[in-house]
Design an enzyme around this catalytic site. Structure first.
Site, mmCIF file in Angstrom:
data_model
loop_
_atom_site.group_PDB
_atom_site.id
_atom_site.type_symbol
_atom_site.label_atom_id
_atom_site.label_comp_id
_atom_site.label_asym_id
_atom_site.label_seq_id
_atom_site.Cartn_x
_atom_site.Cartn_y
_atom_site.Cartn_z
ATOM 1 N N VAL A 144 1.100 -0.882 -0.478
ATOM 2 C CA VAL A 144 -0.242 0.123 0.209
ATOM 3 C C VAL A 144 0.575 0.888 -0.419
ATOM 4 C CG1 VAL A 144 -1.167 1.081 1.260
ATOM 5 C CG2 VAL A 144 -1.951 -0.765 1.195
ATOM 6 N N ALA A 145 2.131 1.141 0.876
ATOM 7 C CA ALA A 145 2.798 2.713 0.710
ATOM 8 C C ALA A 145 3.578 2.715 -0.506
ATOM 9 C CB ALA A 145 3.855 2.532 2.155
ATOM 10 N N ILE A 193 2.618 2.569 -3.550
ATOM 11 C CA ILE A 193 1.237 2.410 -4.353
ATOM 12 C C ILE A 193 1.455 3.913 -4.722
ATOM 13 C CG2 ILE A 193 -1.231 3.349 -4.688
ATOM 14 C CD1 ILE A 193 -1.303 0.235 -3.461
ATOM 15 N N GLU A 252 -0.042 7.445 -5.038
ATOM 16 C CA GLU A 252 -1.550 8.076 -4.774
ATOM 17 C C GLU A 252 -1.638 9.034 -4.796
ATOM 18 O OE1 GLU A 252 -0.047 7.889 -1.187
ATOM 19 O OE2 GLU A 252 -0.782 6.387 -2.509
ATOM 20 N N ASP A 298 -3.774 23.191 -43.588
ATOM 21 C CA ASP A 298 -3.693 23.862 -44.652
ATOM 22 C C ASP A 298 -3.640 25.126 -44.411
ATOM 23 O OD1 ASP A 298 -5.114 24.498 -47.243
ATOM 24 O OD2 ASP A 298 -7.281 25.432 -46.589
#
Length: 545
Positions: free
Chosen positions: A279-280, A282, A284, A326
């Site tokens: 978790v740490a 990741i 976020e 163009d």
């Protein structure tokens, strides 16, 4: 699809079960039920709930949601709340930006509804463009947007249409009603009107042959709808990164778990440690940072006058490596402007003079007379006369719009000039004569103003306006003007000459009284070009092209 440009007008009437008197209201209502509204089916707006949940579809969001669940399950309430806040911020910012863009587009679509004139019950009626049906007789004048594909029935004078929406060519196309027997491309169907194009000069009548999705522009719209949506470079990158980091985190967590288990650490403790480590790891904050950056980019694009429907599309512009563009209407303004004015005493570049400088030059009689021609011998008109100069919209042919714009730039009071010299009659421009005549009253004098091809105008002139006097136009002076014309033409500019003739007798009709282009007094020349957009040079430099 039928080749309507090969049909005679009578054959069109027969095939469409119509006539030169148009349809009856009853028949028009029946056809409206049969063919549906004259509109291209728009992509339906995404439901708010669907748009909201769409923000959760990337892999990083899924990983963060899993992290929230695991943290909560393990009792790490603070971590769960922090990660949940990150997810919510990302979702809310993305949802708000895309919802606002979607609503803005809906408002723009509503503003595109306009009114058109049709012949029904043998009289001209004004209806919503969406209620046009095949067989309707359209009554079109300069400034009208064509509501449907139609076969030309008749034209009054020179009828020109801007078809750049379909062909990309900014030059107006002259229309006629004659049959075209051979197979031709869309751009060469001179006896056809197409939905979405703009009448810039003259007037015409035409019978509607196709509406809504069956028009040329409708067919293009349908083909675009069939294009499958693909992921943007940013989406692909984030998905790859999410998959990679997810795999790395799981692998590290497994290694930590196996190592701890091997060293005899209690199972519950090592599991909690492994999950906490995952978790740490990741990131976020990454999702919030990307979303905020894209939202800022979206707002910057909005300030430049463009709407981005989806947040991730903002990054796609930044990933562009090749720009195919163009020239006409893209790098240039797509509208003619007077660049040079040449008279007996003055030659100056309009683009290099400020408005106040032009107004001081404008005290000269020659320039005043040239501006009178620009205003009076002109069928272009200002659509929003009450607005400021920078926001003025001029409707008409490219040449006449340029002349009217020049008069505004110099500071001519167009309304006052037209009131002082009311138009009595006109001989419209045509490709055979290459000039236009208008008749006006100047007190007791009948004045004819002319503008057109320089060789035609100069050949008709016996005198030259110098200051306030009309002097004899000598052969030497004619040669000088011819050299000026050749020099300016070599720069790729379009040249229009102007002249006038006074008569002490009252003239009412130019054609009836055989008033021709002769015995004129030459005033000068306008030289026109399609100028570069103000920001084109800077944009190309910033794009490193």
């Amino acid at each position: 699809m039928k080749a309507w440009y090969k049909y005679t007008i009578e054959e069109c009437y027969t095939a469409l079960k119509s006539s030169h008197n148009g349809l009856s209201s009853k028949e028009a209502d029946a056809r409206l039920k049969q063919h549906g509204l004259n509109s291209i089916e728009k992509e339906k707006n995404t439901n708010a709930l669907v748009l909201f949940f769409h923000q959760f579809t990337n892999i990083l969001s899924v990983i963060l949601i899993i992290a929230v669940a695991i943290s909560w399950f393990l009792g790490d309430i603070l971590d769960a709340i922090v990660i949940a806040i990150a997810v919510c911020l990302n979702v809310i910012v993305g949802f708000i930006q895309e919802w606002k863009s979607q609503n803005s587009l809906s408002q723009l679509r509503k503003a595109l509804i306009y009114r058109v004139k049709v012949l029904r019950d043998n009289e001209i009626q004004e209806i919503d463009s969406s209620r046009c049906v095949p067989g309707d007789i359209l009554v079109l004048v300069a400034g009208d947007r064509v509501p449907a594909d139609a076969r030309v029935i008749s034209v009054n004078g020179e009828c020109e249409v801007n078809e750049s929406l379909l062909t990309g060519e900014s030059s107006a196309v002259k229309k006629h009603s004659a049959v075209i027997k051979k197979d031709v491309l869309l751009a060469d169907r001179k006896n056809m009107f197409f939905a979405g194009t703009l009448v810039v000069q003259g007037s015409a009548r035409a019978v509607v042959i196709a509406t809504g999705p069956y028009t040329e522009i409708g067919i293009i719209a349908r083909s675009i709808k069939n294009i499958k949506e693909t992921a943007t470079p940013l989406q692909k990158g984030l998905n790859r990164f999410g998959t990679w980091i997810g795999g790395v985190i799981i692998a590290i967590a497994c290694i930590v778990f196996i190592t701890g288990f091997a060293f005899g650490i209690p199972l519950e403790e090592i599991f909690s440690l492994s999950v906490a480590l995952a978790v740490a790891a990741i990131p976020e904050g990454l999702l919030i940072a990307v979303t905020v950056i894209l939202a800022i980019g979206m707002q910057r694009i909005l300030k430049e006058g463009s709407i981005v429907r989806k947040l991730v599309a903002t990054e796609t512009l930044g990933s562009t490596t090749v720009i195919c563009t163009d020239k006409t209407g893209t790098l240039t303004e797509g509208a003619m402007r007077v660049a040079h004015i040449v008279s007996a005493s003055h030659q100056f570049d309009v683009g290099r003079h400020k408005q106040k400088e032009l107004e001081s030059i404008g005290a000269a009689q020659e320039l005043e007379e040239m501006m009178k021609v620009a205003v009076l011998n002109n069928n272009a008109f200002i659509e929003n006369p009450e607005d400021q100069f920078e926001h003025v919209r001029i409707k008409g042919s490219a040449t006449e719009s340029a002349l009217l714009h020049a008069a505004l730039t110099i500071g001519i009071d167009i309304k006052a000039v037209k009131k002082e010299f009311p138009r009595i009659d006109e001989l419209p421009f045509d490709s055979k004569n290459t000039y236009m005549l208008t008749l006006h009253r100047d007190g007791e004098i009948s004045r004819v103003y002319a503008k057109g091809a320089p060789e035609k105008i100069v050949a008709s002139c016996e005198r030259l306006l110098i200051g306030k006097r009309a002097c004899i136009l000598s052969a030497k002076r004619k040669k000088e003007f011819e050299r000026d014309i050749e020099r300016i033409s070599s720069m790729g500019l379009r040249i229009v000459a102007c002249a006038f003739r006074d008569s002490n007798r009252e003239i009412r009709l130019l054609k009836k009284e055989n008033i021709e282009l002769s015995d004129m007094t030459l005033i000068g020349f306008f030289a026109m070009k399609d100028p570069l957009r103000e920001d084109a040079r800077q944009t190309l430099q910033e794009s490193s092209l």
